[in-house]
Design a protein around this motif. Structure first.
Motif, PDB file in Angstrom:
ATOM      1  N   GLN A  84       8.109  11.391   5.577  1.00 20.02           N
ATOM      2  CA  GLN A  84       7.851  10.309   6.535  1.00 20.02           C
ATOM      3  C   GLN A  84       7.961   8.911   5.933  1.00 20.02           C
ATOM      4  OE1 GLN A  84       4.195  11.156   8.961  1.00 20.02           O
ATOM      5  NE2 GLN A  84       4.051  12.913   7.580  1.00 20.02           N
ATOM      6  N   CYS A  85       7.808   8.819   4.620  1.00 23.65           N
ATOM      7  CA  CYS A  85       7.673   7.501   3.995  1.00 23.65           C
ATOM      8  C   CYS A  85       8.679   7.315   2.858  1.00 23.65           C
ATOM      9  CB  CYS A  85       6.263   7.308   3.437  1.00 23.65           C
ATOM     10  SG  CYS A  85       4.961   7.516   4.660  1.00 23.65           S
ATOM     11  N   GLU A  86       8.788   6.068   2.413  1.00 21.10           N
ATOM     12  CA  GLU A  86       9.609   5.747   1.260  1.00 21.10           C
ATOM     13  C   GLU A  86       8.903   4.706   0.408  1.00 21.10           C
ATOM     14  OE1 GLU A  86      13.312   3.936   2.275  1.00 21.10           O
ATOM     15  OE2 GLU A  86      12.389   2.293   3.396  1.00 21.10           O
ATOM     16  N   VAL A  87       9.348   4.599  -0.836  1.00 17.44           N
ATOM     17  CA  VAL A  87       8.848   3.587  -1.767  1.00 17.44           C
ATOM     18  C   VAL A  87      10.052   2.757  -2.186  1.00 17.44           C
ATOM     19  CG1 VAL A  87       7.647   3.157  -3.934  1.00 17.44           C
ATOM     20  CG2 VAL A  87       7.050   5.171  -2.569  1.00 17.44           C
ATOM     21  N   SER A  88      10.119   1.527  -1.705  1.00  8.23           N
ATOM     22  CA  SER A  88      11.312   0.707  -1.922  1.00  8.23           C
ATOM     23  C   SER A  88      11.288  -0.003  -3.275  1.00  8.23           C
ATOM     24  CB  SER A  88      11.424  -0.341  -0.807  1.00  8.23           C
ATOM     25  OG  SER A  88      10.338  -1.255  -0.883  1.00  8.23           O
ATOM     26  N   PHE A  89      12.468  -0.388  -3.731  1.00 10.56           N
ATOM     27  CA  PHE A  89      12.635  -1.181  -4.946  1.00 10.56           C
ATOM     28  C   PHE A  89      13.699  -2.235  -4.696  1.00 10.56           C
ATOM     29  CE2 PHE A  89      10.901   2.816  -6.455  1.00 10.56           C
ATOM     30  CZ  PHE A  89       9.965   2.397  -7.395  1.00 10.56           C
ATOM     31  N   LEU A  90      13.754  -3.235  -5.573  1.00  8.99           N
ATOM     32  CA  LEU A  90      14.819  -4.222  -5.536  1.00  8.99           C
ATOM     33  C   LEU A  90      15.743  -3.997  -6.725  1.00  8.99           C
ATOM     34  CD1 LEU A  90      12.986  -7.598  -4.691  1.00  8.99           C
ATOM     35  CD2 LEU A  90      14.165  -6.045  -3.126  1.00  8.99           C
ATOM     36  N   LYS A  91      17.009  -4.322  -6.527  1.00 11.55           N
ATOM     37  CA  LYS A  91      17.991  -4.194  -7.594  1.00 11.55           C
ATOM     38  C   LYS A  91      18.244  -5.568  -8.214  1.00 11.55           C
ATOM     39  CE  LYS A  91      22.906  -3.218  -8.365  1.00 11.55           C
ATOM     40  NZ  LYS A  91      24.192  -2.887  -7.687  1.00 11.55           N
ATOM     41  N   ILE A  92      18.092  -5.668  -9.543  1.00 17.98           N
ATOM     42  CA  ILE A  92      18.397  -6.911 -10.244  1.00 17.98           C
ATOM     43  C   ILE A  92      19.902  -6.996 -10.459  1.00 17.98           C
ATOM     44  CG2 ILE A  92      18.086  -8.261 -12.348  1.00 17.98           C
ATOM     45  CD1 ILE A  92      15.326  -6.980 -12.661  1.00 17.98           C
ATOM     46  N   SER A  93      20.533  -8.003  -9.839  1.00 11.15           N
ATOM     47  CA  SER A  93      21.980  -8.183  -9.981  1.00 11.15           C
ATOM     48  C   SER A  93      22.335  -9.106 -11.134  1.00 11.15           C
ATOM     49  CB  SER A  93      22.576  -8.762  -8.690  1.00 11.15           C
ATOM     50  OG  SER A  93      22.483  -7.837  -7.642  1.00 11.15           O
ATOM     51  N   GLN A  94      21.449 -10.053 -11.396  1.00 11.19           N
ATOM     52  CA  GLN A  94      21.723 -10.980 -12.489  1.00 11.19           C
ATOM     53  C   GLN A  94      20.406 -11.528 -13.019  1.00 11.19           C
ATOM     54  OE1 GLN A  94      23.539 -15.168 -12.141  1.00 11.19           O
ATOM     55  NE2 GLN A  94      25.336 -13.918 -12.594  1.00 11.19           N
ATOM     56  N   ARG A  95      20.378 -11.733 -14.327  1.00  9.78           N
ATOM     57  CA  ARG A  95      19.201 -12.291 -14.989  1.00  9.78           C
ATOM     58  C   ARG A  95      19.668 -13.372 -15.936  1.00  9.78           C
ATOM     59  NH1 ARG A  95      15.543  -8.695 -19.138  1.00  9.78           N
ATOM     60  NH2 ARG A  95      13.965 -10.259 -19.695  1.00  9.78           N
ATOM     61  N   GLN A  96      19.145 -14.578 -15.782  1.00 11.82           N
ATOM     62  CA  GLN A  96      19.596 -15.703 -16.598  1.00 11.82           C
ATOM     63  C   GLN A  96      18.438 -16.311 -17.381  1.00 11.82           C
ATOM     64  OE1 GLN A  96      21.522 -17.338 -12.827  1.00 11.82           O
ATOM     65  NE2 GLN A  96      22.632 -18.381 -14.449  1.00 11.82           N
ATOM     66  N   LEU A  97      18.754 -16.743 -18.588  1.00 16.12           N
ATOM     67  CA  LEU A  97      17.749 -17.321 -19.473  1.00 16.12           C
ATOM     68  C   LEU A  97      18.034 -18.795 -19.701  1.00 16.12           C
ATOM     69  CD1 LEU A  97      15.366 -17.042 -21.468  1.00 16.12           C
ATOM     70  CD2 LEU A  97      17.042 -16.371 -23.213  1.00 16.12           C
ATOM     71  N   SER A  98      17.026 -19.631 -19.422  1.00 11.37           N
ATOM     72  CA  SER A  98      17.147 -21.064 -19.647  1.00 11.37           C
ATOM     73  C   SER A  98      16.831 -21.411 -21.098  1.00 11.37           C
ATOM     74  CB  SER A  98      16.188 -21.813 -18.720  1.00 11.37           C
ATOM     75  OG  SER A  98      16.053 -23.169 -19.097  1.00 11.37           O
ATOM     76  N   LEU A  99      17.266 -22.576 -21.508  1.00 11.92           N
ATOM     77  CA  LEU A  99      16.962 -23.058 -22.853  1.00 11.92           C
ATOM     78  C   LEU A  99      15.466 -23.226 -23.073  1.00 11.92           C
ATOM     79  CD1 LEU A  99      19.742 -25.807 -23.101  1.00 11.92           C
ATOM     80  CD2 LEU A  99      19.796 -23.510 -24.080  1.00 11.92           C
ATOM     81  N   ASP A 100      14.689 -23.434 -21.968  1.00 14.56           N
ATOM     82  CA  ASP A 100      13.245 -23.663 -22.111  1.00 14.56           C
ATOM     83  C   ASP A 100      12.418 -22.395 -21.931  1.00 14.56           C
ATOM     84  OD1 ASP A 100      13.085 -23.177 -19.359  1.00 14.56           O
ATOM     85  OD2 ASP A 100      12.953 -25.289 -18.821  1.00 14.56           O
ATOM     86  N   GLY A 101      13.073 -21.227 -21.856  1.00 16.53           N
ATOM     87  CA  GLY A 101      12.351 -19.965 -21.730  1.00 16.53           C
ATOM     88  C   GLY A 101      12.191 -19.467 -20.314  1.00 16.53           C
ATOM     89  N   THR A 102      12.484 -20.319 -19.341  1.00 17.20           N
ATOM     90  CA  THR A 102      12.459 -19.900 -17.942  1.00 17.20           C
ATOM     91  C   THR A 102      13.550 -18.851 -17.712  1.00 17.20           C
ATOM     92  OG1 THR A 102      11.675 -22.078 -17.257  1.00 17.20           O
ATOM     93  CG2 THR A 102      12.738 -20.737 -15.564  1.00 17.20           C
ATOM     94  N   GLN A 103      13.261 -17.900 -16.814  1.00 19.68           N
ATOM     95  CA  GLN A 103      14.277 -16.905 -16.459  1.00 19.68           C
ATOM     96  C   GLN A 103      14.449 -16.881 -14.947  1.00 19.68           C
ATOM     97  OE1 GLN A 103      14.125 -12.996 -18.365  1.00 19.68           O
ATOM     98  NE2 GLN A 103      12.710 -13.785 -19.899  1.00 19.68           N
ATOM     99  N   LYS A 104      15.703 -16.749 -14.506  1.00 21.09           N
ATOM    100  CA  LYS A 104      15.981 -16.620 -13.078  1.00 21.09           C
ATOM    101  C   LYS A 104      16.563 -15.245 -12.802  1.00 21.09           C
ATOM    102  CE  LYS A 104      19.369 -18.964 -11.003  1.00 21.09           C
ATOM    103  NZ  LYS A 104      20.115 -20.028 -10.279  1.00 21.09           N
ATOM    104  N   PHE A 105      16.042 -14.601 -11.766  1.00 20.19           N
ATOM    105  CA  PHE A 105      16.474 -13.263 -11.381  1.00 20.19           C
ATOM    106  C   PHE A 105      17.142 -13.318 -10.003  1.00 20.19           C
ATOM    107  CE2 PHE A 105      13.211 -12.628 -14.482  1.00 20.19           C
ATOM    108  CZ  PHE A 105      13.521 -11.450 -15.151  1.00 20.19           C
ATOM    109  N   LEU A 106      18.327 -12.739  -9.912  1.00 17.39           N
ATOM    110  CA  LEU A 106      19.004 -12.579  -8.632  1.00 17.39           C
ATOM    111  C   LEU A 106      18.838 -11.128  -8.199  1.00 17.39           C
ATOM    112  CD1 LEU A 106      21.008 -13.895  -6.495  1.00 17.39           C
ATOM    113  CD2 LEU A 106      22.823 -12.734  -7.789  1.00 17.39           C
ATOM    114  N   PHE A 107      18.230 -10.920  -7.030  1.00 21.09           N
ATOM    115  CA  PHE A 107      17.979  -9.572  -6.525  1.00 21.09           C
ATOM    116  C   PHE A 107      18.914  -9.252  -5.367  1.00 21.09           C
ATOM    117  CE2 PHE A 107      13.746 -10.678  -8.243  1.00 21.09           C
ATOM    118  CZ  PHE A 107      13.534  -9.584  -9.072  1.00 21.09           C
TER     119      PHE A 107
END
Length: 367
Positions: A66-89
């Motif tokens: 009856q049910c499901e457990v969903s997830f997201l797929k990471i398509s891209q992961r980027q690293l900034s010079l200041d340690g910040t990271q951006k994830f494209l799902f």
């Protein structure tokens, strides 16, 4: 004619505790199954009911159907010079959203999206250029935290709903997501460490305040209606008088304040006269002000203000007992800063950016 197979299973990640408990009881399960299931999916990260070993075999088989457990797929992961990271799902319908991981001294913040695109039309925001595609489900909001946490070493302590979209334009899903984030059977994040930002949907501000006591930030960005309407079309529907009246009526707990966000646009809203006008407009509003120097992005007509203009603006506000801080921009080199998110793989980032696909760093180096 081609038959379309519809997924009629219930995604349990969409359901905060009370809704999950009621759903399970309606399926013939006991109420105590709700916290068990929430711990499995949010704290242990399992992806199927067959892994939930403290549920009976009968319950596991029934819920699997009856049910499901969903997830997201990471398509891209980027690293900034200041340690910040951006994830494209990538979402199940192939739409995409972005989240930003911001490590700092003493805390780690994740900026999450609440919509695919946005219909508010703010002239200085890259997300606005794509319009609104659809709202996110509660599961798609909380899954951003689950997926990013798997990929980073430090524990995420703070959540800001300041990514793509207008949270109060998707208020029911946002409230459900907040319930899950705060639940002791899920992430157990304090309400003081969750912030929701809005462009100023005045009626929904009061609705939100009656439903949740997390932090609220108002994206004001101007000191008068003329300037605000020219950069934020929503001001033509809910002008500053109506918006600030909602702020005055907002139910704040003792020692809590609203945050007024003020994106500073060079030559548009950054003069000393604007600062003086802003102090007058904020009379009676229990708040602090975050000054955000504009983060430039390709195609924008606006410019970043000078450092002197920002300093003069801040000093004047503070001299008038209006607490003002300048927000440090993070991740500007990978278009991860305020106003720079967009539903697309980043082909516009700096050539010195680290792009990590499937956790493999490309041959481009960071200097």
């Amino acid at each position: 004619m081609t038959q379309v197979q519809l997924n009629l299973k219930t995604d349990v990640k969409n359901l905060p505790y009370e809704k999950l408990k009621n759903y399970l009881v309606a399926q013939g399960e006991k109420p105590f199954r709700a916290p068990q299931i929430m711990k499995w999916i949010f704290q242990k990260g399992v992806g199927s009911f067959s892994e939930m070993t403290d549920l009976s075999q009968k319950s596991r088989e029934s819920l699997e159907k009856q049910c499901e457990v969903s997830f997201l797929k990471i398509s891209q992961r980027q690293l900034s010079l200041d340690g910040t990271q951006k994830f494209l799902f990538e979402l199940s319908d192939k739409n995409t959203i972005e989240s930003v991981y911001i490590p700092d001294v003493g805390r780690v913040t994740l900026c999450v999206s609440t919509q695919v695109g946005c219909r508010m039309g703010c002239k200085f925001c890259l997300t606005a250029q794509q319009g609104l595609i659809r709202n996110l489900k509660p599961s798609e909001i909380v899954n951003q935290l689950l997926e990013v946490q798997k990929k980073v070493e430090r524990k995420i302590t703070n959540i800001v709903m300041m990514g793509m979209g207008e949270p109060l334009d998707n208020i029911e899903a946002v409230l459900d997501a907040i319930d899950i984030l705060r639940s002791k059977w899920a992430f157990n994040i304090s309400g003081r460490k969750i912030t929701v930002s809005t462009v100023g949907l005045a009626p929904k501000i009061l609705q939100f305040g009656k439903s949740s006591d997390v932090n609220l930030a108002i994206s004001l960005n101007a000191s008068n209606d003329h300037v605000r309407s020219s950069i934020m079309p929503m001001n033509k529907k809910y002008d500053m008088d109506e918006l600030l009246e909602a702020c005055k009526q907002y139910p704040l707990k003792p020692n809590r304040r609203l945050t007024i966000e003020y994106v500073m646009l060079g030559g548009v809203n950054d003069s000393l006269e604007h600062a003086k006008e802003l102090v007058q407009r904020l009379q009676g509003v229990k708040c602090k002000v975050n000054l955000i120097p504009f983060n430039e992005h390709p195609g924008s007509a606006f410019k970043r203000p000078t450092d002197d203009a920002v300093s003069i603006f801040q000093e004047y506000l503070n001299s008038q007992d209006t607490t003002a801080m300048v927000r440090k921009s993070r991740g500007r080199d990978i278009l991860a800063a305020c106003g720079q998110l967009c539903s697309a793989p980043s082909s516009l980032t700096s050539p010195t950016t680290n792009v990590m696909n499937n956790d493999v760093v490309s041959g481009v180096s960071v200097h």
